[in-house]
Design a protein around this motif. Structure first.
Motif, PDB file in Angstrom:
ATOM      1  N   GLY A 122       0.780  -1.225   0.000  1.00 48.15           N
ATOM      2  CA  GLY A 122       0.000   0.000   0.000  1.00 48.15           C
ATOM      3  C   GLY A 122       0.815   1.278   0.000  1.00 48.15           C
ATOM      4  N   LEU A 123       2.143   1.138  -0.029  1.00 45.71           N
ATOM      5  CA  LEU A 123       3.013   2.312  -0.080  1.00 45.71           C
ATOM      6  C   LEU A 123       3.505   2.536  -1.507  1.00 45.71           C
ATOM      7  CD1 LEU A 123       5.167   1.685   3.122  1.00 45.71           C
ATOM      8  CD2 LEU A 123       3.162   3.171   2.880  1.00 45.71           C
ATOM      9  N   LEU A 124       4.048   3.713  -1.739  1.00 47.66           N
ATOM     10  CA  LEU A 124       4.645   4.025  -3.028  1.00 47.66           C
ATOM     11  C   LEU A 124       6.149   4.056  -2.918  1.00 47.66           C
ATOM     12  CD1 LEU A 124       2.374   6.963  -4.297  1.00 47.66           C
ATOM     13  CD2 LEU A 124       2.431   4.624  -5.169  1.00 47.66           C
ATOM     14  N   ASP A 125       6.813   3.362  -3.821  1.00 51.26           N
ATOM     15  CA  ASP A 125       8.242   3.554  -4.047  1.00 51.26           C
ATOM     16  C   ASP A 125       8.348   4.654  -5.083  1.00 51.26           C
ATOM     17  OD1 ASP A 125      10.072   2.036  -2.564  1.00 51.26           O
ATOM     18  OD2 ASP A 125       9.631   0.226  -3.709  1.00 51.26           O
ATOM     19  N   TRP A 126       9.535   5.135  -5.304  1.00 51.39           N
ATOM     20  CA  TRP A 126       9.772   6.172  -6.310  1.00 51.39           C
ATOM     21  C   TRP A 126      10.964   5.764  -7.140  1.00 51.39           C
ATOM     22  CZ3 TRP A 126       6.060   9.718  -6.822  1.00 51.39           C
ATOM     23  CH2 TRP A 126       5.146   9.793  -5.764  1.00 51.39           C
ATOM     24  N   ASP A 166      -2.805   9.241  -0.688  1.00 49.48           N
ATOM     25  CA  ASP A 166      -3.208   9.715   0.635  1.00 49.48           C
ATOM     26  C   ASP A 166      -2.209   9.258   1.696  1.00 49.48           C
ATOM     27  OD1 ASP A 166      -5.628  11.102  -0.012  1.00 49.48           O
ATOM     28  OD2 ASP A 166      -6.609   9.166  -0.297  1.00 49.48           O
ATOM     29  N   LYS A 167      -1.778   8.005   1.635  1.00 50.82           N
ATOM     30  CA  LYS A 167      -0.795   7.501   2.602  1.00 50.82           C
ATOM     31  C   LYS A 167       0.521   8.243   2.472  1.00 50.82           C
ATOM     32  CE  LYS A 167      -2.714   2.896   2.722  1.00 50.82           C
ATOM     33  NZ  LYS A 167      -2.683   1.591   2.092  1.00 50.82           N
ATOM     34  N   THR A 168       0.953   8.461   1.239  1.00 50.61           N
ATOM     35  CA  THR A 168       2.225   9.153   1.019  1.00 50.61           C
ATOM     36  C   THR A 168       2.159  10.576   1.556  1.00 50.61           C
ATOM     37  OG1 THR A 168       2.771   7.819  -0.916  1.00 50.61           O
ATOM     38  CG2 THR A 168       3.829   9.967  -0.762  1.00 50.61           C
ATOM     39  N   LEU A 169       1.156  11.317   1.143  1.00 52.27           N
ATOM     40  CA  LEU A 169       1.048  12.712   1.558  1.00 52.27           C
ATOM     41  C   LEU A 169       0.829  12.833   3.058  1.00 52.27           C
ATOM     42  CD1 LEU A 169      -1.158  14.040  -1.369  1.00 52.27           C
ATOM     43  CD2 LEU A 169       1.337  14.193  -1.132  1.00 52.27           C
ATOM     44  N   GLY A 170       0.061  11.936   3.634  1.00 53.16           N
ATOM     45  CA  GLY A 170      -0.209  11.968   5.065  1.00 53.16           C
ATOM     46  C   GLY A 170       0.991  11.619   5.926  1.00 53.16           C
ATOM     47  N   CYS A 223       5.925  18.639   3.473  1.00 53.82           N
ATOM     48  CA  CYS A 223       5.404  18.340   2.145  1.00 53.82           C
ATOM     49  C   CYS A 223       5.517  19.576   1.244  1.00 53.82           C
ATOM     50  CB  CYS A 223       3.951  17.902   2.260  1.00 53.82           C
ATOM     51  SG  CYS A 223       3.290  17.174   0.766  1.00 53.82           S
ATOM     52  N   PRO A 224       6.090  19.417   0.054  1.00 51.84           N
ATOM     53  CA  PRO A 224       6.118  20.529  -0.894  1.00 51.84           C
ATOM     54  C   PRO A 224       4.715  20.756  -1.451  1.00 51.84           C
ATOM     55  CG  PRO A 224       6.913  18.558  -1.955  1.00 51.84           C
ATOM     56  CD  PRO A 224       6.679  18.210  -0.513  1.00 51.84           C
ATOM     57  N   PRO A 225       4.517  21.773  -2.276  1.00 53.98           N
ATOM     58  CA  PRO A 225       3.185  21.966  -2.863  1.00 53.98           C
ATOM     59  C   PRO A 225       2.731  20.729  -3.632  1.00 53.98           C
ATOM     60  CG  PRO A 225       4.603  23.862  -3.296  1.00 53.98           C
ATOM     61  CD  PRO A 225       5.467  22.794  -2.689  1.00 53.98           C
ATOM     62  N   VAL A 226       1.437  20.392  -3.478  1.00 50.88           N
ATOM     63  CA  VAL A 226       0.826  19.242  -4.142  1.00 50.88           C
ATOM     64  C   VAL A 226      -0.318  19.753  -5.003  1.00 50.88           C
ATOM     65  CG1 VAL A 226      -0.367  17.038  -3.833  1.00 50.88           C
ATOM     66  CG2 VAL A 226       1.371  17.754  -2.174  1.00 50.88           C
ATOM     67  N   TYR A 227      -0.265  19.425  -6.299  1.00 45.93           N
ATOM     68  CA  TYR A 227      -1.308  19.835  -7.239  1.00 45.93           C
ATOM     69  C   TYR A 227      -1.897  18.603  -7.914  1.00 45.93           C
ATOM     70  CZ  TYR A 227      -0.331  24.776  -6.765  1.00 45.93           C
ATOM     71  OH  TYR A 227      -0.204  26.040  -6.261  1.00 45.93           O
ATOM     72  N   ALA A 228      -3.223  18.555  -7.975  1.00 47.21           N
ATOM     73  CA  ALA A 228      -3.928  17.477  -8.664  1.00 47.21           C
ATOM     74  C   ALA A 228      -4.254  17.940 -10.079  1.00 47.21           C
ATOM     75  CB  ALA A 228      -5.205  17.118  -7.915  1.00 47.21           C
ATOM     76  N   VAL A 229      -4.205  17.004 -11.016  1.00 45.44           N
ATOM     77  CA  VAL A 229      -4.517  17.295 -12.413  1.00 45.44           C
ATOM     78  C   VAL A 229      -5.899  16.718 -12.706  1.00 45.44           C
ATOM     79  CG1 VAL A 229      -3.730  17.056 -14.789  1.00 45.44           C
ATOM     80  CG2 VAL A 229      -2.044  17.150 -12.941  1.00 45.44           C
ATOM     81  N   HIS A 268      -8.880   9.343   6.221  1.00 41.39           N
ATOM     82  CA  HIS A 268      -7.541   9.178   5.641  1.00 41.39           C
ATOM     83  C   HIS A 268      -7.288  10.102   4.447  1.00 41.39           C
ATOM     84  CE1 HIS A 268     -10.077   6.540   3.171  1.00 41.39           C
ATOM     85  NE2 HIS A 268      -9.261   6.873   2.191  1.00 41.39           N
ATOM     86  N   ASP A 269      -8.317  10.743   3.912  1.00 42.70           N
ATOM     87  CA  ASP A 269      -8.176  11.562   2.709  1.00 42.70           C
ATOM     88  C   ASP A 269      -7.315  12.792   2.977  1.00 42.70           C
ATOM     89  OD1 ASP A 269      -9.739   9.875   1.131  1.00 42.70           O
ATOM     90  OD2 ASP A 269     -11.579  10.870   1.736  1.00 42.70           O
ATOM     91  N   GLN A 270      -6.482  13.117   2.003  1.00 45.56           N
ATOM     92  CA  GLN A 270      -5.556  14.241   2.136  1.00 45.56           C
ATOM     93  C   GLN A 270      -5.899  15.332   1.132  1.00 45.56           C
ATOM     94  OE1 GLN A 270      -2.933  14.493   4.435  1.00 45.56           O
ATOM     95  NE2 GLN A 270      -3.976  12.715   5.300  1.00 45.56           N
ATOM     96  N   PRO A 271      -5.824  16.596   1.563  1.00 48.84           N
ATOM     97  CA  PRO A 271      -6.083  17.695   0.638  1.00 48.84           C
ATOM     98  C   PRO A 271      -4.860  17.972  -0.239  1.00 48.84           C
ATOM     99  CG  PRO A 271      -5.497  18.567   2.783  1.00 48.84           C
ATOM    100  CD  PRO A 271      -5.547  17.057   2.917  1.00 48.84           C
ATOM    101  N   VAL A 272      -5.094  18.760  -1.288  1.00 53.82           N
ATOM    102  CA  VAL A 272      -4.019  19.224  -2.150  1.00 53.82           C
ATOM    103  C   VAL A 272      -3.945  20.750  -2.033  1.00 53.82           C
ATOM    104  CG1 VAL A 272      -4.115  17.280  -3.755  1.00 53.82           C
ATOM    105  CG2 VAL A 272      -5.558  19.292  -4.170  1.00 53.82           C
ATOM    106  N   ASP A 273      -2.830  21.302  -2.484  1.00 56.99           N
ATOM    107  CA  ASP A 273      -2.643  22.751  -2.418  1.00 56.99           C
ATOM    108  C   ASP A 273      -3.279  23.463  -3.599  1.00 56.99           C
ATOM    109  OD1 ASP A 273      -0.936  22.868  -0.011  1.00 56.99           O
ATOM    110  OD2 ASP A 273       0.416  21.675  -1.261  1.00 56.99           O
ATOM    111  N   GLY A 274      -3.533  22.709  -4.677  1.00 55.92           N
ATOM    112  CA  GLY A 274      -4.127  23.332  -5.845  1.00 55.92           C
ATOM    113  C   GLY A 274      -4.457  22.299  -6.905  1.00 55.92           C
TER     114      GLY A 274
END
Length: 192
Positions: free
Chosen positions: A86-90, A146-150, A155-161, A176-182
């Motif tokens: 359930g986690l993200l690698d990069w 959500d897990k990553t951002l939480g 956290c740097p700025p997060v923008y959803a497309v 568990h839901d996380q907001p975005v900055d824009g």
């Protein structure tokens, strides 16, 4: 048993997927050009030299032209790789070499850098099903972003497309839901 909020989210996601599937090729092409211009403008305005960005799936806003621009202009890009826990690698990637990852989604080919690699980026660009006017993001239901951002301390700025009609008055929210900055849409960049 699913909560009523989960059921509402599931129904809304189904509607949003259908809307995206019904876009014409001309509408998609026009939106892709506009998304690209706005993603470039956002990256430039934030002076971002290191960006985390998803590889778009077939019916998502197309990030590939933006990723090509980033590679050509020295913007280092990290791509998410879904893990079974359930986690993200990069991973570093070129934005064009990809495999089919978990859940049939495109993922970059590259050596996994671990979940904390995202801590050093200047900007995070995430997919979304919808975002509301307060910045609350509704994803596609797996919870990876959500897990990553939480879990990020700084956290740097997060923008959803998203498409313009996916900016809603309100989206169903769970703890568990996380907001975005824009958001970045074909017609604008909106910061909350």
């Amino acid at each position: 048993m699913l909560s009523s909020t989960s059921n509402i989210k599931r129904a809304l996601r189904t509607e949003l997927r259908e809307r995206r599937r019904n876009l014409t090729a001309t509408e998609r092409d026009g939106a892709t050009e506009a998304f690209t211009a706005n993603l470039i403008a956002l990256t430039t305005s934030k002076s971002a030299r290191r960006v985390a960005c998803y590889l778009s799936a077939q019916n998502e806003p197309n990030t590939r032209p933006f990723l090509n621009w980033a590679a050509a202009n020295g913007v280092e890009t990290l791509f998410p790789i879904s893990r079974e826990d359930g986690l993200l690698d990069w991973a570093h990637g070129d934005g064009s070499t990809e495999i089919t990852g978990l859940f049939g989604m495109p993922e970059a080919v590259g050596e996994p850098l671990g979940p904390i690699a995202i801590n050093d980026v200047d900007l995070i660009i995430v997919p979304a099903a919808a975002v509301d006017e307060t910045g609350m993001r509704m994803g596609w239901g797996r919870g990876y972003f959500d897990k990553t951002l939480g879990s990020m301390q700084k956290c740097p700025p997060v923008y959803a497309v998203i498409y313009d009609d996916e900016l809603l008055d309100a989206v169903p929210r769970e703890v568990h839901d996380q907001p975005v900055d824009g958001v970045v849409t074909p017609t604008r960049i909106l910061t909350f």
